[in-house]
Design an enzyme around this catalytic site. Structure first.
Site, PDB file in Angstrom:
ATOM      1  N   ASP A 124     -74.307  27.524  -7.327  1.00 12.04           N
ATOM      2  CA  ASP A 124     -73.601  26.333  -6.845  1.00 12.04           C
ATOM      3  C   ASP A 124     -74.260  25.889  -5.550  1.00 12.04           C
ATOM      4  O   ASP A 124     -74.707  26.723  -4.756  1.00 12.04           O
ATOM      5  CB  ASP A 124     -72.120  26.639  -6.601  1.00 12.04           C
ATOM      6  CG  ASP A 124     -71.326  26.799  -7.887  1.00 12.04           C
ATOM      7  OD1 ASP A 124     -71.703  26.183  -8.901  1.00 12.04           O
ATOM      8  OD2 ASP A 124     -70.314  27.519  -7.863  1.00 12.04           O
ATOM      9  N   ASP A 141     -70.994  21.765 -13.408  1.00  9.28           N
ATOM     10  CA  ASP A 141     -69.566  21.638 -13.094  1.00  9.28           C
ATOM     11  C   ASP A 141     -69.123  20.186 -13.194  1.00  9.28           C
ATOM     12  O   ASP A 141     -68.058  19.885 -13.731  1.00  9.28           O
ATOM     13  CB  ASP A 141     -69.273  22.132 -11.670  1.00  9.28           C
ATOM     14  CG  ASP A 141     -69.448  23.620 -11.491  1.00  9.28           C
ATOM     15  OD1 ASP A 141     -69.208  24.372 -12.446  1.00  9.28           O
ATOM     16  OD2 ASP A 141     -69.826  24.026 -10.377  1.00  9.28           O
TER      17      ASP A 141
END
Length: 168
Positions: A124, A141
């Site tokens: 991330d 995501d």
């Protein structure tokens, strides 16, 4: 014997899934080259947006992050989700539904399959915490989130369409 041909909606979904996976993985390779693999490395990008390296070992809200078997559970679950969505898209008749399914498939493959198999965690890096959104995320995501929103929108629009046809 059922036909193995891919429907128009299937082609739409698979093309969008492929683009999502490619963009997600290219962005992660770029960020790993830019910031390295060390968690916490951060670089201001534009105003409140930063690039921050985070290793996500769990799922939403850190669930399963401390579990040795959680990685494999998430990989297995993702495979089942991708298969289920691939079956569903062949029954789809609306392009918006196909786009949503494609984004979710691409996000699931990018995050829970490729990242977890290669790195053991999800990479991330998009950090907008200065905008009061505390979670760091990535393109996969975003694909999943937008895909789910499109499924909800498609459901709402198709119900509205059914109701308008019933009142005519």
């Amino acid at each position: 014997m059922p036909s193995l041909s891919i429907t128009r909606q299937g082609w739409i979904a698979y093309a969008i899934a492929a683009v999502t996976v490619v963009l997600d993985q290219i962005s992660k390779l770029w960020i790993l080259g830019l910031l390295g693999r060390e968690p916490g490395a951060s670089l201001p990008l534009l105003g409140p947006i930063h690039l921050t390296m985070v290793h996500n070992y769990g799922m939403s809200f850190g669930l399963l992050r401390d579990s040795d078997w959680g990685r494999w559970l998430l990989i297995g679950f993702s495979i089942l989700v991708v298969i289920g969505l691939a079956v569903w898209v062949h029954k789809a008749t609306r392009p918006l539904l196909a786009v949503g399914i494609g984004l979710i498939i691409g996000g699931a493959i990018g995050n829970n399959l490729i990242d977890r198999v290669i790195y053991g965690y999800v990479v991330d890096f998009i950090d907008v915490s200065r905008l009061y959104f505390p979670w760091v995320f990535n393109i996969a995501d975003s694909g999943i989130s937008v895909g789910v929103a499109l499924l909800l929108l498609d459901s709402f629009l198709s119900e509205e369409n059914k109701l308008s046809h019933q009142t005519e």
